[in-house]
Design an enzyme around this catalytic site. Structure first.
Site, short mmCIF file in Angstrom:
data_model
loop_
_atom_site.label_atom_id
_atom_site.label_comp_id
_atom_site.label_asym_id
_atom_site.label_seq_id
_atom_site.Cartn_x
_atom_site.Cartn_y
_atom_site.Cartn_z
N ASP A 1 45.44 -17.11 -7.54
CA ASP A 1 46.88 -17.15 -7.81
C ASP A 1 47.34 -16.03 -8.73
O ASP A 1 48.51 -15.65 -8.71
CB ASP A 1 47.25 -18.49 -8.45
CG ASP A 1 47.00 -19.67 -7.54
OD1 ASP A 1 47.48 -19.64 -6.41
OD2 ASP A 1 46.31 -20.61 -7.97
N HIS B 1 39.06 -22.24 -12.48
CA HIS B 1 39.02 -22.79 -11.12
C HIS B 1 38.05 -23.96 -11.09
O HIS B 1 37.05 -23.96 -11.80
CB HIS B 1 38.59 -21.71 -10.13
CG HIS B 1 38.86 -22.06 -8.70
ND1 HIS B 1 38.02 -22.87 -7.95
CD2 HIS B 1 39.89 -21.71 -7.88
CE1 HIS B 1 38.53 -22.99 -6.73
NE2 HIS B 1 39.65 -22.31 -6.66
N HIS C 1 47.53 -27.96 -7.51
CA HIS C 1 46.88 -27.35 -6.34
C HIS C 1 47.59 -26.06 -5.94
O HIS C 1 46.98 -24.98 -6.02
CB HIS C 1 46.89 -28.34 -5.19
CG HIS C 1 46.07 -27.92 -3.99
ND1 HIS C 1 45.24 -26.82 -3.99
CD2 HIS C 1 45.95 -28.47 -2.76
CE1 HIS C 1 44.65 -26.71 -2.81
NE2 HIS C 1 45.07 -27.69 -2.04
#
Length: 378
Positions: A315, A264, A224
């Site tokens: 990210d 994702h 996560h």
């Protein structure tokens, strides 16, 4: 009722929300009906919190009042500083520290005994939690390095104040704006794993501190919240290898390595947040006169898109962005929590408004009708 098992609850709709809208096929994300591209460069984190918690953008006076309220809540009780110092002395994991401190904050909250469905008390607690976590994280980071904590400054906004407390230096305009935008883009993202865990806790009519503690524990998992740390480790490996980024990534893929920062659970195309953060990574590199981290990232994205059909997630560019601001890598996930706490609280407020205990079922697949054997006969 269907008995079909949905592993990981994938595709299962368990609630309705007015907070964030995600279209994974189109690559769209919006808060309260507003596309992130329309406000990410303009609205502050304080404004976004006000939008998420109250449903509308604040006026200037409302924004100023809300920001002042947050700033007034930044100080920590001396006992909490003592706890942070103890954790820092043992070189505790930063996310474990955040989880522990959040739980401890409930003992010093003026509204700790308020009813869970008291909205005004929850808003007050939400402000305190959101305001105090950056102070706690900055203090932890400094204490473990042998430095004294830096007192928060009420004249700085939420983002700039954290960077100031972390580095004991007021950030320049580019760094402050970059960090503020990162907080804005990480503030909410639908019913992700940490938000769901917060809602499960809240649905029992537990309190906000318990919900945020649950969420931080969930975010700490590598599936996560930890991908941006792995992205930066990869970029540093490339830099130290002496290879061109494309050559390095080709060798890594051929060796079966998983490339962090791509793919994702929701988006089938490029994460819309990645495009916004990319511009800030580029600006930071240009300002510092050292664009290599951005250049490496672009080269990797080009390869992964062309050869693997994979697009970057939020990210990917946040890693080089944080690194160029001098933020230690093991603080990347705690910083995610500093931002996402606003969304967690918004979802918990929404849950309280129309609560139902979240209690799914599991299909039993074990043996049945087994004969019990008394202890002395086993």
């Amino acid at each position: 009722m269907s008995d079909e098992v949905k592993r990981g609850l994938e595709g299962v709709v368990v609630s309705e929300s007015r907070l964030s809208y995600i279209d994974g096929d189109a690559g769209e994300l919006g808060y309260r009906g507003y596309a992130i591209e329309d406000f990410a460069h303009e609205a502050s984190y304080e404004e976004v919190l006000s939008l998420l918690w109250n449903g509308e953008w604040p006026t200037r006076s409302e924004r100023d009042e809300f920001a002042a309220r947050l700033a007034d809540e930044r100080e920590l009780d001396p006992a909490v500083y003592d706890l942070i110092a103890e954790l820092a002395s043992t070189d505790a994991n930063p996310m474990a520290t955040m989880r522990t401190v959040t739980s401890a904050l409930s003992a010093y909250d003026a509204d700790t005994d308020a009813s869970p469905d008291d909205r005004e008390a929850n808003l007050a607690k939400g402000c305190r939690i959101t305001a105090k976590l950056p102070t706690a994280l900055a203090a932890f980071a400094r204490l473990r390095n042998g430095d004294d904590p830096v007192e928060p400054r009420a004249d700085l906004d939420h983002a700039a104040n954290f960077l100031y407390m972390l580095n004991d230096t007021e950030p320049d305009e580019v760094a402050a704006e970059t960090f503020d935008t990162a907080l804005v883009l990480h503030a909410d993202h639908g019913l992700n794993a940490s938000t769901f865990s917060a809602l499960v806790t809240t649905s029992t009519m537990s309190d906000l501190h318990s919900g945020v503690t649950s969420a931080i524990g969930t975010l700490a998992g590598g599936l996560h919240g930890g991908a941006n740390q792995n992205v930066m480790r990869m970029l540093k490996e490339i830099d130290e290898s002496g290879k061109e980024p494309r050559e390095w990534i080709e060798d890594a893929v051929a060796g079966g390595e998983r490339i962090p920062g791509f793919g994702h659970r929701v988006y089938n195309v490029r994460d819309p947040r990645a495009g916004i953060l990319e511009t800030y990574s580029q600006r930071l590199g240009e300002t510092a006169g050292d664009p290599r981290w951005y250049d490496y990232s672009v080269a990797i994205e080009d390869y992964m898109t062309e050869e693997k059909g994979l697009a970057p997630n939020v990210d990917f560019y946040s890693a080089s962005m944080y690194y160029q601001m001098g933020i230690p890598m093991d603080l990347y996930t705690p910083i995610f929590a500093l931002s996402r706490v606003g969304g967690w609280i918004a979802h918990m407020l929404e849950q309280y408004e129309d609560n139902r205990l979240i209690r799914p079922r599991a299909r039993y697949v074990g043996e049945r009708n087994r004969e019990f054997v008394p202890l002395d006969e086993r």
